[in-house]
Scaffold this active site. Structure first.
Site, mmCIF file in Angstrom:
data_model
loop_
_atom_site.group_PDB
_atom_site.id
_atom_site.type_symbol
_atom_site.label_atom_id
_atom_site.label_comp_id
_atom_site.label_asym_id
_atom_site.label_seq_id
_atom_site.Cartn_x
_atom_site.Cartn_y
_atom_site.Cartn_z
ATOM 1 N N HIS A 1 -1.694 -12.446 10.556
ATOM 2 C CA HIS A 1 -1.890 -11.105 9.982
ATOM 3 C C HIS A 1 -1.013 -11.210 11.558
ATOM 4 C CE1 HIS A 1 -1.747 -7.487 8.850
ATOM 5 N NE2 HIS A 1 -2.250 -6.766 8.966
ATOM 6 N N THR B 1 -12.368 -1.777 13.130
ATOM 7 C CA THR B 1 -11.056 -2.204 13.697
ATOM 8 C C THR B 1 -10.593 -3.584 13.646
ATOM 9 O OG1 THR B 1 -9.634 -0.481 13.469
ATOM 10 C CG2 THR B 1 -8.074 -2.562 14.093
ATOM 11 N N THR C 1 2.872 1.380 15.189
ATOM 12 C CA THR C 1 3.056 -0.247 14.403
ATOM 13 C C THR C 1 3.485 0.015 13.545
ATOM 14 O OG1 THR C 1 0.487 0.095 14.436
ATOM 15 C CG2 THR C 1 1.339 -1.306 16.570
ATOM 16 N N CYS D 1 -3.506 -4.713 4.109
ATOM 17 C CA CYS D 1 -2.094 -5.481 4.370
ATOM 18 C C CYS D 1 -2.130 -7.190 3.719
ATOM 19 C CB CYS D 1 -2.494 -5.706 6.018
ATOM 20 S SG CYS D 1 -1.946 -4.195 6.333
ATOM 21 N N GLU E 1 1.177 -0.781 0.045
ATOM 22 C CA GLU E 1 -0.179 0.654 -0.143
ATOM 23 C C GLU E 1 0.680 1.130 -0.014
ATOM 24 O OE1 GLU E 1 -2.239 -0.078 3.935
ATOM 25 O OE2 GLU E 1 -0.867 1.814 3.915
ATOM 26 N N SER F 1 -7.036 -5.016 5.336
ATOM 27 C CA SER F 1 -8.779 -4.141 5.527
ATOM 28 C C SER F 1 -8.764 -3.758 4.219
ATOM 29 C CB SER F 1 -8.530 -3.049 6.222
ATOM 30 O OG SER F 1 -7.469 -2.832 6.978
#
Lengths: 347, 133
Positions: free
Chosen positions: A235, A202, A153, A112, A80, A297
């Site tokens: 992940h 999330t 992160t 991701c 991304e 996502s």
């Protein structure tokens, strides 16, 4: 999904930049208390980007595969944070490794999971016989808005996988599955520098729903239980999410600890699950079963069941290991981080 | 480096491709079509391993235009395993950690990235050797 002809990994490679920003630095700058989601995150140097990260991971994969790059028929890079909005990262990789000109080359984006998406597509292309080898890379230099929760992160790193026939492989794909829904948990519009995220989407509706659904469906379809796997790689946007998901799937810590790197390097986005798998392959023995589940996502997960072969041990040390990159570590403070990530106005 | 140069030099910049002299066997980098040793023409392409050692080095504190944001950085003469000496930037190393004779390896990094709208210039740099082989 199971291809008619069996496909596996003939070479794999990792890359992680050497700079580390401790979570404590971010907490200090923004005056935040509480337990941070990771210990530190990997930060790229001034001369690094998704292309340079993807390329070093690819060279490591080639060193382990020992194949002629002219036989690579697809070069796919999932990210991304591609250096260009328009101009493929894949062609630069293909040129640098000597795979040009008779090859596919394209960039994929799916937050991701762009890298595992490239693996799914690569399995199909190799299994059909259209190409002999396919290269699938997941790499990112993730951007976290200063002061945003993701700043702790959002990290940099990547891993590359050369796919080929099962006979030549160090690990074979036994079965795979992909699971997607339209979920607005995280996005970035054109021309925006930083992504946006919907906090309440999330966790459960995003990460957990897709990771658990994909893993459970694949285990049901193949009749596997948690104890049939030596390793689990999920992940890893932080350390807490994958641990919680692993427990809900019935796995034990010794099954996930080798492939859980988030505490030490942060979330490498498209590189995250693939770097976890690389760390596992660095240490796995022949005939071990591995479950890998990515998450992107938007949202979706790709799940793979892999079984390592007798060819793995001889290739593990043919390139720099994931752990060696993690150990190569230069700690920086927030000020240097701001410079390296070009967050300072200098004109 | 303009766009034509970036394109024309892509093989040597991205893949460290030079030449091998088909008459005397000398390895040549950068490619120059005439062997500097025996003066014969028409050489074959040769991909260098990227391994070498530091022959000499200096640290740049006053960089030329286009390299300001990377300063201070170290530039080295790297003697490649196959013979030729290449001038290149070092990366992932502090200036005081560099020594003559130090083993290094080629990595591809951004050389210049001057404007947000332009073509990014990628090419070889060297760093202390960490590869397994």
């Amino acid at each position: 999904m199971k291809p008619l002809r069996s496909v596996g990994i003939v070479g794999y490679g990792a890359y992680i930049p050497r700079y580390r920003l401790p979570a404590g630095e971010i907490a200090r700058v923004w005056g935040e208390k509480g337990e941070p989601p990771v210990r530190e995150k990997a930060v790229p140097g001034l001369d690094e980007d998704t292309l340079t990260i993807a390329l070093e991971a690819t060279r490591n994969a080639l060193a382990r595969a020992g194949i002629d790059p002219q036989e690579i028929g697809a070069v796919w890079v999932g990210s991304e944070s591609h250096p260009y909005a328009v101009k493929p990262t894949g062609t630069i990789i293909a040129e640098a490794i000597g795979a040009t000109p008779y090859t596919l080359a394209a960039d994929l984006q799916f937050a991701c999971k762009a890298g595992t998406e490239a693996i799914q597509a690569g399995i199909g292309l190799v299994a059909s016989g259209m190409v002999k080898y396919a290269l699938a890379v997941g790499a990112d230099t993730a951007q976290g808005r200063p002061g945003d929760a993701l700043e702790y992160t959002a990290a940099a790193g990547g891993a590359a996988y050369l796919l080929g026939s099962a006979e030549e492989s160090l690990a074979v794909f036994e079965e795979s599955l992909s699971y997607v829904t339209d979920t607005p948990d995280f996005w970035r519009r054109p021309y925006m520098h930083y992504p946006s995220h919907a906090q309440r989407f999330t966790g459960e509706p995003g990460y957990f729903h897709h990771v658990l659904s994909a893993a459970q469906a694949l285990m049901e379809r193949t009749g596997h239980k948690a104890e049939h796997f030596r390793h689990l790689v999920l992940h890893q946007p932080n350390a807490k999410f994958p641990e919680r998901a692993a427990r809900r799937l019935g796995f034990r810590p010794e099954q996930w600890k080798t492939g859980l790197l988030a505490l030490e390097i942060g979330n490498t986005y498209a590189g995250a699950a693939l770097l976890g798998l690389a760390a596992v392959l660095d240490e796995a023995q022949p005939d071990e079963r591995i479950l890998v589940v990515s998450f992107g996502s938007g949202a979706g997960s790709d799940a793979f069941i892999l079984r390592t072969t007798e060819q793995l041990p001889a290739r593990q040390r043919l390139a720099t290991t994931t752990r060696a990159y993690i150990a190569r570590r230069v700690v920086i403070d927030y000020a240097l981080y701001a410079r390296y990530r070009r967050k300072l106005l200098t004109e | 480096m303009g766009i034509p140069g970036t394109w024309r030099l892509r093989n040597q910049r991205l893949a460290l491709i030079g030449e091998v002299c088909h008459t005397c066997g000398k390895k040549i980098f950068p490619p120059r079509d005439v062997c500097p040793d025996c003066a014969r023409e028409a050489q074959h392409a040769f991909r260098f391993s990227g391994r070498g050692e530091i022959y000499s080095f200096t640290t740049v504190f006053n960089p030329p235009a286009g390299f300001e944001e990377y300063a201070p950085y170290t530039v080295a003469l790297v003697k490649l395993e196959e013979g030729p000496i290449v001038t290149a930037q070092l990366t992932d190393v502090e200036p005081d950690q560099v020594a003559i004779g130090q083993p290094v390896e080629m990595v591809t990094r951004k050389l210049q990235d001057e404007s947000r709208a332009g073509v990014i210039s990628y090419g070889y740099k060297f760093r202390p050797r960490m590869s397994a082989t």
